[in-house]
Design a protein around this motif. Structure first.
Motif, short mmCIF file in Angstrom:
data_model
loop_
_atom_site.label_atom_id
_atom_site.label_comp_id
_atom_site.label_asym_id
_atom_site.label_seq_id
_atom_site.Cartn_x
_atom_site.Cartn_y
_atom_site.Cartn_z
N PRO A 1 0.82 -1.22 0.00
CA PRO A 1 0.00 0.00 0.00
C PRO A 1 0.85 1.27 0.00
O PRO A 1 1.83 1.38 0.73
N ILE A 2 0.45 2.22 -0.84
CA ILE A 2 1.10 3.52 -0.93
C ILE A 2 0.06 4.58 -0.56
O ILE A 2 -1.02 4.62 -1.14
N VAL A 3 0.41 5.40 0.43
CA VAL A 3 -0.46 6.50 0.85
C VAL A 3 0.27 7.81 0.57
O VAL A 3 1.49 7.83 0.45
N ILE A 4 -0.49 8.89 0.43
CA ILE A 4 0.11 10.20 0.17
C ILE A 4 -0.17 11.11 1.37
O ILE A 4 -1.33 11.31 1.74
N ASP A 5 0.88 11.61 1.96
CA ASP A 5 0.79 12.55 3.09
C ASP A 5 0.69 13.95 2.50
O ASP A 5 1.67 14.69 2.42
N LYS A 6 -0.52 14.31 2.07
CA LYS A 6 -0.75 15.55 1.32
C LYS A 6 -0.40 16.80 2.12
O LYS A 6 0.06 17.79 1.57
N THR A 7 -0.62 16.78 3.42
CA THR A 7 -0.38 17.96 4.25
C THR A 7 0.97 17.89 4.97
O THR A 7 1.31 18.81 5.73
N ARG A 8 1.69 16.81 4.79
CA ARG A 8 2.98 16.57 5.46
C ARG A 8 2.85 16.45 6.98
O ARG A 8 3.83 16.57 7.70
N SER A 9 1.64 16.21 7.46
CA SER A 9 1.42 16.13 8.91
C SER A 9 2.06 14.88 9.50
O SER A 9 2.61 14.92 10.61
N VAL A 10 2.02 13.76 8.78
CA VAL A 10 2.64 12.53 9.28
C VAL A 10 4.16 12.68 9.23
O VAL A 10 4.86 12.29 10.17
N MET A 11 4.66 13.28 8.18
CA MET A 11 6.09 13.54 8.06
C MET A 11 6.57 14.38 9.25
O MET A 11 7.61 14.08 9.84
N ARG A 12 5.80 15.41 9.61
CA ARG A 12 6.17 16.25 10.76
C ARG A 12 6.06 15.48 12.07
O ARG A 12 6.92 15.60 12.94
N ALA A 13 5.01 14.68 12.21
CA ALA A 13 4.81 13.92 13.45
C ALA A 13 5.97 12.96 13.70
O ALA A 13 6.35 12.70 14.84
N TYR A 14 6.54 12.44 12.61
CA TYR A 14 7.65 11.49 12.72
C TYR A 14 9.02 12.16 12.54
O TYR A 14 10.02 11.48 12.48
N ASN A 15 9.04 13.49 12.42
CA ASN A 15 10.28 14.25 12.25
C ASN A 15 11.14 13.73 11.10
O ASN A 15 12.34 13.54 11.25
N VAL A 16 10.51 13.46 9.98
CA VAL A 16 11.22 12.88 8.85
C VAL A 16 11.94 13.95 8.06
O VAL A 16 11.35 14.93 7.61
#
Length: 176
Positions: A124-139
């Motif tokens: 599965p491929i999901v798109i983090d459109k708002t970058r909120s997950v990226m920020r939550a995980y400090n990526v």
């Protein structure tokens, strides 16, 4: 007289914009440190994202399973190199209590679909459109991989390209 008044209003407007910019900069800099840096042993932040087929994936739905989150972008050469290896390991581990989610960072569905179709990606491929997950995980930077154990705790944080042998070892380490 009218010219002087227009000039005064223009100067006030410019000053207001500059003050707003300074206040914004100070505010964002002050709040930047409020983001908690994740470390091994922390609870993995929950999220809900929709995959390319329209299915919603919530991290909390995978409690009791090992989860590999792979953050990537189509422009990222190491991401492109490791994607087939992740896909091969997905085929091997998908029936062993392991979930793999590819989290694309804010690209269009067309770009992502074209990229994953070309590589034959099955997980599965999901798109983090708002970058909120990226920020939550400090990526930062990409690729980044977060391994989560069956209890929802972060088991490992990997930055950079992974080789297939490493992916296999990582998935074995989070197998329930």
């Amino acid at each position: 007289m009218e010219k002087k008044q227009k000039r005064l209003y223009l100067r006030i407007a410019i000053l207001a914009v500059l003050v707003a910019a300074i206040v914004y900069t100070i505010y964002t800099t002050a709040n930047k440190n409020d983001v908690k840096l994740l470390k091994v042993g922390d609870d993995a932040p929950n999220f809900s994202l929709v995959d390319l087929n329209g299915k919603t994936h919530k991290l909390s739905d995978y409690k009791g399973q090992g989860v590999l989150l792979n953050f990537w972008g189509t422009w990222c050469k190491p991401c492109k190199k490791e994607m087939p290896a992740i896909n091969d390991q997905y085929k091997e581990f998908k029936d062993q209590g392991i979930q793999i989610l590819g989290i694309n960072i804010a690209q269009s569905e067309l770009e992502v679909t074209s990229f994953t179709d070309k590589l034959g990606v099955e997980f599965p491929i999901v798109i983090d459109k708002t970058r909120s997950v990226m920020r939550a995980y400090n990526v930062d930077p990409l690729p980044a991989t977060i391994l989560i154990n069956k209890d929802g705790k972060i088991e490992n944080i990997i930055t950079g390209e992974m080789k297939e042998k490493e992916i296999n070892q990582y998935l074995n380490s989070i197998k329930p």
